[in-house]
Design a protein around this motif. Sequence first.
Motif, short mmCIF file in Angstrom:
data_model
loop_
_atom_site.label_atom_id
_atom_site.label_comp_id
_atom_site.label_asym_id
_atom_site.label_seq_id
_atom_site.Cartn_x
_atom_site.Cartn_y
_atom_site.Cartn_z
N MET A 1 0.85 -1.18 0.00
CA MET A 1 0.00 0.00 0.00
C MET A 1 0.90 1.24 0.00
SD MET A 1 -3.03 1.00 2.62
CE MET A 1 -2.28 2.00 3.88
N THR A 2 0.60 2.16 -0.88
CA THR A 2 1.37 3.41 -0.93
C THR A 2 0.47 4.58 -0.56
OG1 THR A 2 0.88 3.79 -3.25
CG2 THR A 2 2.89 2.55 -2.75
N LEU A 3 1.06 5.53 0.09
CA LEU A 3 0.32 6.74 0.43
C LEU A 3 0.61 7.80 -0.61
CD1 LEU A 3 0.98 6.99 4.27
CD2 LEU A 3 -1.10 6.25 3.13
N GLU A 4 -0.43 8.36 -1.18
CA GLU A 4 -0.25 9.43 -2.14
C GLU A 4 -0.30 10.76 -1.42
OE1 GLU A 4 -2.53 9.55 -5.72
OE2 GLU A 4 -2.72 7.38 -5.73
N MET A 5 0.61 11.64 -1.80
CA MET A 5 0.59 12.99 -1.24
C MET A 5 -0.44 13.80 -2.01
SD MET A 5 2.74 13.06 1.22
CE MET A 5 2.97 14.79 1.50
N VAL A 6 -1.35 14.40 -1.32
CA VAL A 6 -2.37 15.24 -1.94
C VAL A 6 -1.91 16.68 -1.83
CG1 VAL A 6 -4.77 15.98 -1.84
CG2 VAL A 6 -4.18 13.61 -1.34
N HIS A 7 -1.80 17.32 -2.98
CA HIS A 7 -1.40 18.73 -2.99
C HIS A 7 -2.61 19.60 -2.68
CE1 HIS A 7 0.34 22.56 -4.08
NE2 HIS A 7 -0.69 22.75 -4.90
N ARG A 8 -2.50 20.34 -1.60
CA ARG A 8 -3.53 21.33 -1.29
C ARG A 8 -2.99 22.69 -1.71
NH1 ARG A 8 -7.61 21.26 2.49
NH2 ARG A 8 -6.70 23.00 3.62
N PRO A 9 -3.81 23.50 -2.33
CA PRO A 9 -3.35 24.82 -2.74
C PRO A 9 -2.87 25.63 -1.54
CG PRO A 9 -5.55 24.35 -3.61
CD PRO A 9 -5.20 23.25 -2.65
N THR A 10 -1.92 26.53 -1.79
CA THR A 10 -1.50 27.46 -0.74
C THR A 10 -2.33 28.72 -0.88
OG1 THR A 10 0.27 28.32 -2.12
CG2 THR A 10 0.85 26.59 -0.56
N VAL A 11 -2.71 29.26 0.27
CA VAL A 11 -3.60 30.43 0.33
C VAL A 11 -2.91 31.52 1.12
CG1 VAL A 11 -5.90 31.26 1.00
CG2 VAL A 11 -5.59 28.85 0.34
N ALA A 12 -2.85 32.71 0.55
CA ALA A 12 -2.31 33.88 1.26
C ALA A 12 -3.47 34.84 1.49
CB ALA A 12 -1.22 34.55 0.45
N VAL A 13 -3.63 35.26 2.75
CA VAL A 13 -4.75 36.13 3.12
C VAL A 13 -4.20 37.45 3.64
CG1 VAL A 13 -6.79 36.37 4.59
CG2 VAL A 13 -6.11 34.09 3.76
N PHE A 14 -4.72 38.54 3.07
CA PHE A 14 -4.36 39.90 3.49
C PHE A 14 -5.64 40.63 3.82
CE2 PHE A 14 -0.83 38.47 1.01
CZ PHE A 14 0.28 39.05 1.60
#
Length: 155
Positions: A1-14
């Motif tokens: 079994m392999t774990l896949e890395m899920v890319h979550r978007p990066t969010v910058a808040v101003f």
Amino acid sequence: MTLEMVHRPTVAVFADAQNVNLFKHSTAILDFVNSLGDVPCLYAYHHWRSVPLKKEQKLQSQSWRCVDIPTIAKNEVDKNLMKDFVELCRFREPDILVLITNDGDFEKMVRPYLKPGRQVIVIGYKSNMSQKLRRLLPKGILFVENLRNALPGLT
């Protein structure tokens, strides 16, 4: 079994905290931006010296970085927020940029960041949202009063 890395978007808040009441709407804003992705940059600009310390500490406990603008001169909050926004985008390239304001002065700052692969969202009050921002981002404007309805999985 392999774990896949899920890319979550990066969010910058101003946030222009002189323009939108973070003390009242912080929880809804945080729930919304956290639903978009990872939020390593969460900045709130204000003349914090004029605000009771307990209010600033509450925001800090919610992971807001409260950037104090020591002068109350016209547009100083805007100028500092814009400078930091441009600087961050030059080096970090977040996937999603969230600007919390109603102020049309930010239209010129936002325009260069509207490009494929990047999403720009402006959150503010329905009754006070700048027409410049509404025209620039017809689908990227959210109203703080309606944020709960914008959360995925909620109706």
